[in-house]
Scaffold this motif. Structure first.
Motif, short mmCIF file in Angstrom:
data_model
loop_
_atom_site.label_atom_id
_atom_site.label_comp_id
_atom_site.label_asym_id
_atom_site.label_seq_id
_atom_site.Cartn_x
_atom_site.Cartn_y
_atom_site.Cartn_z
N CYS A 146 -7.11 -5.33 -28.13
CA CYS A 146 -7.40 -4.12 -27.37
C CYS A 146 -6.75 -4.22 -25.99
O CYS A 146 -7.01 -5.17 -25.24
N ASN A 147 -5.91 -3.25 -25.69
CA ASN A 147 -5.39 -3.07 -24.33
C ASN A 147 -6.44 -2.25 -23.59
O ASN A 147 -6.43 -1.02 -23.64
N THR A 204 -0.50 -1.54 -19.22
CA THR A 204 0.64 -1.30 -20.11
C THR A 204 1.07 -2.62 -20.74
O THR A 204 1.27 -3.60 -20.04
N SER A 213 1.96 0.20 -25.46
CA SER A 213 0.61 0.70 -25.27
C SER A 213 0.36 0.93 -23.78
O SER A 213 0.48 0.01 -22.97
N SER A 219 -2.73 2.36 -21.48
CA SER A 219 -4.15 2.68 -21.67
C SER A 219 -4.89 2.70 -20.35
O SER A 219 -4.65 1.86 -19.47
N GLN A 244 -7.33 0.86 -25.76
CA GLN A 244 -6.43 1.24 -26.86
C GLN A 244 -6.30 0.03 -27.78
O GLN A 244 -5.82 -1.03 -27.37
N PHE A 289 -5.72 -2.18 -31.59
CA PHE A 289 -4.79 -2.39 -32.70
C PHE A 289 -5.33 -3.42 -33.67
O PHE A 289 -5.98 -4.39 -33.28
N ALA A 322 -3.63 1.35 -36.01
CA ALA A 322 -4.63 1.78 -35.04
C ALA A 322 -6.00 1.20 -35.42
O ALA A 322 -6.31 1.02 -36.60
N GLY A 332 -7.50 4.99 -26.31
CA GLY A 332 -6.98 4.57 -25.02
C GLY A 332 -6.88 5.64 -23.97
O GLY A 332 -6.37 5.39 -22.87
N HIS A 384 -2.24 7.77 -31.52
CA HIS A 384 -2.25 6.36 -31.18
C HIS A 384 -0.81 5.83 -31.27
O HIS A 384 -0.05 6.27 -32.14
N PRO A 385 -0.39 4.90 -30.39
CA PRO A 385 0.99 4.38 -30.46
C PRO A 385 1.38 3.81 -31.82
O PRO A 385 2.54 3.92 -32.23
#
Length: 253
Positions: free
Chosen positions: A160-161, A165, A177, A179, A183, A185, A199, A236, A246-247
């Motif tokens: 998790c971010n 960045t 990412s 956030s 955010q 993953f 995600a 995020g 989501h990225p």
């Protein structure tokens, strides 16, 4: 105190360490005594709190020890350690094996290599550094993160971010990412739907953990700076808007 969180394979007590009187006292003493630079100048330990049994380079860790870059940390059941190294702070959960690899100087971590278990971390601004697990590599600068490796799921990794960045990579899958508020993953050991990077929801960590770790290194989280919080759904973003993705969902587009 806001402790809203979702658990997946972790216990409530692991996430609520910020409410323990012992930690609150230890954190207050750490801040009052001037933090990492003062501890280093006075040749004091950089361990803020040690719980249960942990190993430092294979030997029993003691509260008076100093964790340096290049060291290996192992925690047992119902154990953990909170420490500060340079301008970054770390909370190592139980049943974790990790190494803080040396960077350009003794106090600069170049790589946090997480073999198993979980760690919450706040990274001060500086040169490029990485978090590496068996299935994910994350390039970071200044950010707050939560990382977990799940050996019972073939070393599937969760990242998790929490804010900032970062550059996230799993195999050939790659995403940037950005956030303000969690955010998240999954990094899969084998492709799922043709992807290794997917995600995820926000699980197994709290806002308070990041806030307290940030305080230990004289920082604040993005949501503290902004004075508000978003929706903790792993996307995020502070605000939900139509068409947001989501990225991990944007890869290859």
């Amino acid at each position: 105190m806001n402790t809203i969180h979702t658990l997946a394979g972790r216990t409530e007590s692991e996430l609520l360490w910020t409410q323990r009187r012992s930690f609150l006292q230890a954190a207050s003493v750490w801040v009052a005594m001037g933090g990492y630079n003062t501890a280093q100048a006075q040749n004091r330990s950089n361990i803020v709190e040690l719980m249960g049994d942990a190993l430092l380079n294979g030997q029993r860790m003691l509260p008076e020890h100093t964790i340096q870059t290049g060291d290996a940390i192992t925690t047992g059941p119902h154990s953990g350690v909170i420490f500060v190294l340079g301008n970054s702070s770390f909370k190592v959960r139980q049943n974790t094996q990790m190494v803080v690899e040396r960077g350009a100087s003794l106090n600069l971590v170049s790589v946090l290599r997480l073999l198993t278990g979980a760690v919450v971390s706040v990274w001060g601004k500086g040169g490029a550094r990485r978090i590496v697990t068996p299935t994910i590599t994350v390039g970071i600068r200044g950010t707050g993160t939560y990382t977990e490796v799940m050996p019972e799921q073939h070393d599937r990794s969760y990242f998790c971010n929490c804010y900032g960045t970062v550059d996230v990579q799993a195999g050939a899958d790659h995403a940037i990412s950005q956030s303000d508020y969690h955010q998240s993953f999954w990094a899969e050991p084998e492709p799922t739907g043709g992807r290794l990077l997917r995600a995820a929801k926000a699980i197994n960590h709290t806002d308070e953990e990041l806030e307290f770790l940030a305080r230990l290194v004289d920082q604040r989280t993005n949501w503290q700076i902004l004075g508000r919080k978003g929706i903790k759904n792993g996307m995020g973003y502070m605000d939900e808007q139509p068409g947001q993705k989501h990225p991990a969902e944007l890869m290859g587009q």
